[in-house]
Design an enzyme around this catalytic site. Structure first.
Site, short mmCIF file in Angstrom:
data_model
loop_
_atom_site.label_atom_id
_atom_site.label_comp_id
_atom_site.label_asym_id
_atom_site.label_seq_id
_atom_site.Cartn_x
_atom_site.Cartn_y
_atom_site.Cartn_z
N GLY A 1 5.44 13.20 2.79
CA GLY A 1 6.37 12.36 2.03
C GLY A 1 5.66 11.13 1.48
CD GLN B 1 3.22 4.82 4.15
OE1 GLN B 1 2.01 4.77 4.32
NE2 GLN B 1 3.85 3.95 3.39
CG ASP C 1 10.65 5.59 11.56
OD1 ASP C 1 9.51 5.71 12.05
OD2 ASP C 1 10.87 4.96 10.51
CG HIS D 1 8.11 1.81 11.74
ND1 HIS D 1 7.97 0.49 12.12
CD2 HIS D 1 9.43 2.07 11.80
CE1 HIS D 1 9.16 -0.03 12.39
NE2 HIS D 1 10.06 0.92 12.21
CD GLU E 1 13.87 -1.97 8.48
OE1 GLU E 1 12.87 -1.77 7.78
OE2 GLU E 1 14.22 -1.18 9.38
CD GLU F 1 23.71 -16.13 -14.34
OE1 GLU F 1 22.92 -16.69 -13.56
OE2 GLU F 1 23.51 -16.05 -15.57
CB SER G 1 15.86 -25.60 -15.01
OG SER G 1 16.94 -25.35 -14.13
#
Ligand code: NDP
Ligand code: MG
Length: 334
Positions: free
Chosen positions: A27, A29, A84, A109, A196, A228, A253
């Site tokens: 997949g 990775q 996982d 992981h 996460e 926004e 700004s």
């Protein structure tokens, strides 16, 4: 305490000479590790179930995928690059029976290892090499002559040679070009989950939804609320990525910067910070892991239902419509 970081000269690819590396799962990775390692001169065997797109992809990349059991049998180093939530079951049924002494288990992981879903027997060392980026970037950076930074962790009780092998592996996928940070399974797993849940996925999603809802409930047009509260997030994140909060605040700004300092702490309040601590405790205690593992054992009923409900939020409807009008966006739909 700042982290120990390894670079190119700290790693020696020759540690992998004569060793076979199994990549289980082709997949995100898996496809990147497998191809980078092969290009670095390593011997790679792919353990990928047939019948899906990833099997065909591995074949189109010139590999001859075998089943997981066969890949484990052939390999000295076994990298579990499967989702996982299925790792524990697949470990028990297809990996553990073929783990003969001296083989090394690897992860990208630490979830399954740290929370005890995978408990390698005595004589089996374990390590983690976790790229800090998705697989396609691990592959494209390698091809471009660079590399995505990686984390390296050595399982408790593992022999000293594990670190040498881990660094060699990281070099083989390009990681030492970006720098390899030494960590532990616990730290990698707990900080990853926290990031996460609190900031990257959970925090941002709820912030976007709440901001959007507030404007729409007050009678503003959903199109305005979308721009926004969701669309423009990318501009801000790009600035953070390039130069941190300071550069973002320099670029926006003065009015935006003033609003940031005075209003931001009213959104992330002391109560929110306390809740973050609670979430971290649930991660550390294993409560979150247990909940997620049990959820999957029950075939994920609440996960699927939340996914369905969340997918219909109005910000998604209006976003879908507006993205179509912006031709430069590489639009994706689920
Ligand atoms: P993917 O979902 O992209 O790939 C999973 C692979 O496992 C696929 O080849 C899939 O095959 C196979 N697979 C899935 N379910 C099963 C099953 N039940 N039996 C056999 N094979 C199965 O995974 P990722 O690459 O995203 O994740 C792999 C590991 O890397 C995880 O530990 C993850 O936490 C970690 N990681 C992921 C990152 C990322 O950006 N994605 C970043 C860093 C670490 P099929 O196509 O047939 O379903
Ligand atoms: Mg992460």
């Amino acid at each position: 305490m700042s982290a120990k970081i390894y670079y190119e000269d700290d790693a020696d690819l020759s540690a992998l000479e004569g060793k076979t590396i199994a990549i289980l799962g082709y997949g995100s990775q898996g496809h990147a590790h497998a191809q980078n390692l092969r290009d670095s001169g390593c011997r790679v065997v792919i353990g990928q179930r047939p019948g899906g797109a990833n099997y065909e992809l591995a074949k189109s990349h010139g590999f001859e995928p075998v089943d997981i059991e066969e890949a484990v049998k052939q390999a000295d180093i076994i990298n579990i690059l499967l989702p996982d939530e299925v790792q524990g079951d697949l470990y028990r049924s297809k990996i553990a029976p073929h783990l003969t002494e001296g083989k090394i288990l690897m992860f990208a992981h630490g979830f399954s290892f740290h929370f005890g879903q995978i408990e390698p027997p005595k004589g089996i060392d374990s390590m983690l090499v976790a790229p800090k980026g998705p697989g396609h970037l691990v592959r494209s950076e390698y091809k471009a002559g660079g590399g995505v930074p990686c984390l390296l962790a050595i399982g408790e009780g593992s022999s000293d040679k594990t670190r040498t092998l881990g660094l060699a592996y990281a070099k083989g996928i390009g990681g030492t070009k970006g720098g390899v940070i030494e960590t532990t399974f616990a730290e990698e797993t707990e900080t990853d989950l926290f990031g996460e849940q609190v900031v990257l996925c959970g925090g941002v999603s709820e912030l976007v939804r709440a901001g959007f809802d507030t404007l729409v409930d007050a009678g503003y047009q959903p199109e305005m609320a979308f721009f926004e509260c969701m669309h423009e997030l990318k501009l801000i994140v790009d600035l953070l990525y390039q130069g941190g909060l300071n550069y973002m605040r320099y670029s926006v700004s003065n009015t935006a910067e003033y609003g940031d300092y005075t209003r931001g702490p009213r959104i992330i309040t002391e109560e929110t910070r306390q809740e973050m601590k609670k979430i971290l405790k649930e991660i550390q205690s294993g409560d979150f892991a247990r909940q997620w593992i049990l959820e999957n054992r029950a075939n994920a009923p609440s996960f699927k239902s939340m996914r369905r409900l969340q997918a219909t939020h109005p910000v998604e409807e209006v976003g879908k419509k507006l993205r179509k009008l912006m031709s430069w966006i590489d639009e994706k739909e689920v």
